[in-house]
Write a protein that holds these residues in place. Structure first.
Motif, mmCIF file in Angstrom:
data_model
loop_
_atom_site.group_PDB
_atom_site.id
_atom_site.type_symbol
_atom_site.label_atom_id
_atom_site.label_comp_id
_atom_site.label_asym_id
_atom_site.label_seq_id
_atom_site.Cartn_x
_atom_site.Cartn_y
_atom_site.Cartn_z
ATOM 1 N N ILE A 124 0.861 -1.181 0.000
ATOM 2 C CA ILE A 124 0.000 0.000 0.000
ATOM 3 C C ILE A 124 0.898 1.233 0.000
ATOM 4 O O ILE A 124 1.817 1.336 0.808
ATOM 5 N N THR A 125 0.634 2.166 -0.906
ATOM 6 C CA THR A 125 1.448 3.372 -1.029
ATOM 7 C C THR A 125 0.818 4.529 -0.253
ATOM 8 O O THR A 125 -0.326 4.431 0.217
ATOM 9 N N GLU A 126 1.543 5.602 -0.156
ATOM 10 C CA GLU A 126 1.036 6.817 0.490
ATOM 11 C C GLU A 126 -0.254 7.285 -0.172
ATOM 12 O O GLU A 126 -1.161 7.779 0.494
ATOM 13 N N ARG A 127 -0.319 7.129 -1.486
ATOM 14 C CA ARG A 127 -1.511 7.561 -2.229
ATOM 15 C C ARG A 127 -2.765 6.845 -1.709
ATOM 16 O O ARG A 127 -3.838 7.427 -1.658
ATOM 17 N N ALA A 128 -2.634 5.585 -1.327
ATOM 18 C CA ALA A 128 -3.782 4.812 -0.838
ATOM 19 C C ALA A 128 -4.291 5.340 0.489
ATOM 20 O O ALA A 128 -5.476 5.208 0.803
ATOM 21 N N LEU A 129 -3.398 5.927 1.270
ATOM 22 C CA LEU A 129 -3.798 6.410 2.584
ATOM 23 C C LEU A 129 -4.797 7.563 2.500
ATOM 24 O O LEU A 129 -5.527 7.820 3.443
ATOM 25 N N GLY A 130 -4.849 8.227 1.348
ATOM 26 C CA GLY A 130 -5.802 9.310 1.159
ATOM 27 C C GLY A 130 -7.195 8.833 0.793
ATOM 28 O O GLY A 130 -8.142 9.606 0.800
ATOM 29 N N LEU A 131 -7.319 7.568 0.465
ATOM 30 C CA LEU A 131 -8.628 7.015 0.125
ATOM 31 C C LEU A 131 -9.372 6.642 1.402
ATOM 32 O O LEU A 131 -8.768 6.286 2.403
ATOM 33 N N GLY A 132 -10.663 6.691 1.345
ATOM 34 C CA GLY A 132 -11.446 6.209 2.475
ATOM 35 C C GLY A 132 -11.451 4.685 2.474
ATOM 36 O O GLY A 132 -11.023 4.038 1.508
ATOM 37 N N PRO A 133 -11.940 4.075 3.538
ATOM 38 C CA PRO A 133 -11.920 2.614 3.630
ATOM 39 C C PRO A 133 -12.693 1.918 2.507
ATOM 40 O O PRO A 133 -12.242 0.902 1.982
ATOM 41 N N HIS A 134 -13.820 2.475 2.109
ATOM 42 C CA HIS A 134 -14.620 1.842 1.060
ATOM 43 C C HIS A 134 -13.923 1.954 -0.292
ATOM 44 O O HIS A 134 -13.888 0.991 -1.063
ATOM 45 N N LEU B 92 -10.684 2.341 -0.774
ATOM 46 C CA LEU B 92 -9.490 1.494 -0.720
ATOM 47 C C LEU B 92 -9.868 0.029 -0.918
ATOM 48 O O LEU B 92 -9.204 -0.702 -1.661
ATOM 49 N N SER B 93 -10.944 -0.389 -0.294
ATOM 50 C CA SER B 93 -11.422 -1.764 -0.459
ATOM 51 C C SER B 93 -11.773 -2.047 -1.917
ATOM 52 O O SER B 93 -11.416 -3.094 -2.468
ATOM 53 N N ARG B 94 -12.443 -1.114 -2.558
ATOM 54 C CA ARG B 94 -12.835 -1.275 -3.964
ATOM 55 C C ARG B 94 -11.599 -1.367 -4.867
ATOM 56 O O ARG B 94 -11.522 -2.220 -5.733
ATOM 57 N N VAL B 95 -10.612 -0.493 -4.633
ATOM 58 C CA VAL B 95 -9.380 -0.520 -5.423
ATOM 59 C C VAL B 95 -8.652 -1.847 -5.215
ATOM 60 O O VAL B 95 -8.173 -2.473 -6.175
ATOM 61 N N LEU B 96 -8.587 -2.294 -3.979
ATOM 62 C CA LEU B 96 -7.920 -3.564 -3.679
ATOM 63 C C LEU B 96 -8.608 -4.722 -4.392
ATOM 64 O O LEU B 96 -7.961 -5.539 -5.052
ATOM 65 N N MET B 97 -9.917 -4.795 -4.289
ATOM 66 C CA MET B 97 -10.643 -5.910 -4.900
ATOM 67 C C MET B 97 -10.568 -5.866 -6.426
ATOM 68 O O MET B 97 -10.403 -6.906 -7.075
ATOM 69 N N ASP B 98 -10.667 -4.684 -7.009
ATOM 70 C CA ASP B 98 -10.553 -4.567 -8.469
ATOM 71 C C ASP B 98 -9.168 -5.001 -8.942
ATOM 72 O O ASP B 98 -9.032 -5.694 -9.950
ATOM 73 N N THR B 99 -8.152 -4.592 -8.214
ATOM 74 C CA THR B 99 -6.780 -4.952 -8.581
ATOM 75 C C THR B 99 -6.568 -6.449 -8.404
ATOM 76 O O THR B 99 -5.938 -7.098 -9.256
ATOM 77 N N LEU B 100 -7.096 -7.003 -7.348
ATOM 78 C CA LEU B 100 -6.988 -8.446 -7.114
ATOM 79 C C LEU B 100 -7.705 -9.227 -8.215
ATOM 80 O O LEU B 100 -7.170 -10.209 -8.740
ATOM 81 N N ARG B 101 -8.895 -8.795 -8.595
ATOM 82 C CA ARG B 101 -9.619 -9.481 -9.679
ATOM 83 C C ARG B 101 -8.828 -9.421 -10.983
ATOM 84 O O ARG B 101 -8.757 -10.399 -11.721
ATOM 85 N N GLY B 102 -8.230 -8.282 -11.268
ATOM 86 C CA GLY B 102 -7.415 -8.158 -12.479
ATOM 87 C C GLY B 102 -6.218 -9.083 -12.453
ATOM 88 O O GLY B 102 -5.875 -9.713 -13.460
ATOM 89 N N ALA B 103 -5.575 -9.190 -11.295
ATOM 90 C CA ALA B 103 -4.416 -10.082 -11.162
ATOM 91 C C ALA B 103 -4.846 -11.540 -11.341
ATOM 92 O O ALA B 103 -4.159 -12.319 -12.018
ATOM 93 N N ARG B 104 -5.960 -11.911 -10.758
ATOM 94 C CA ARG B 104 -6.434 -13.289 -10.880
ATOM 95 C C ARG B 104 -6.855 -13.618 -12.316
ATOM 96 O O ARG B 104 -6.628 -14.732 -12.796
#
Length: 138
Positions: free
Chosen positions: A65-75, A77-89
């Motif tokens: 997680i980068t500094e840029r992610a810390l500016g996102l709210g929890p929801h 950040l969760s959406r970005v994480l899940m979208d990135t994970l789906r793309g990787a899978r």
């Protein structure tokens, strides 16, 4: 007219042929297994807020997680994480299928079986974001 010894020799040759075929199939299966077990996919989110790594089974192996992610709210950040994970899978799914096709060929039962398994397991992740136009579809 075939004699008993000719029939015996023919049967021995047939069995030897089956054994050779089984050994070739076993070697190919191990080659595919080795390639797939070595696969990992490393993917950054579109705005580089975070990076995920998935292993050959599509399991999350690492998150950065980068500094840029810390500016996102929890929801968000969760959406970005899940979208990135789906793309990787999804990318992993296509890489595993490509590995099987490369070793075994597009029409092999092993490649088709593996393709079906990865599509069943990781199919809900959608298309791979970086899939080439000519990716192997079985």
């Amino acid at each position: 007219m075939t004699t008993g010894s000719e029939a015996y020799l023919a049967a021995q040759q047939q069995i030897a042929s089956w054994v050779e075929q089984a050994q070739r199939q076993e070697a190919a299966a191990y080659a595919v297994q080795s390639r797939i077990e070595a696969l990992t996919v490393d993917r950054w989110s579109p705005h580089r807020e975070l990076r995920v790594v998935v292993d050959h089974a599509g399991m999350l192996a690492d998150v950065e997680i980068t500094e840029r992610a810390l500016g996102l709210g929890p929801h968000a950040l969760s959406r970005v994480l899940m979208d990135t994970l789906r793309g990787a899978r999804a990318t992993l799914r296509e890489a595993a299928i490509a590995a099987a096709v490369e070793v075994e060929g597009r029409d092999s039962p092993l490649a088709r079986s593996l393709s079906q398994e990865y599509r069943t397991t990781l199919g809900a992740d959608g298309p791979a974001p970086d899939a080439p136009e000519d990716h192997p579809t079985l």
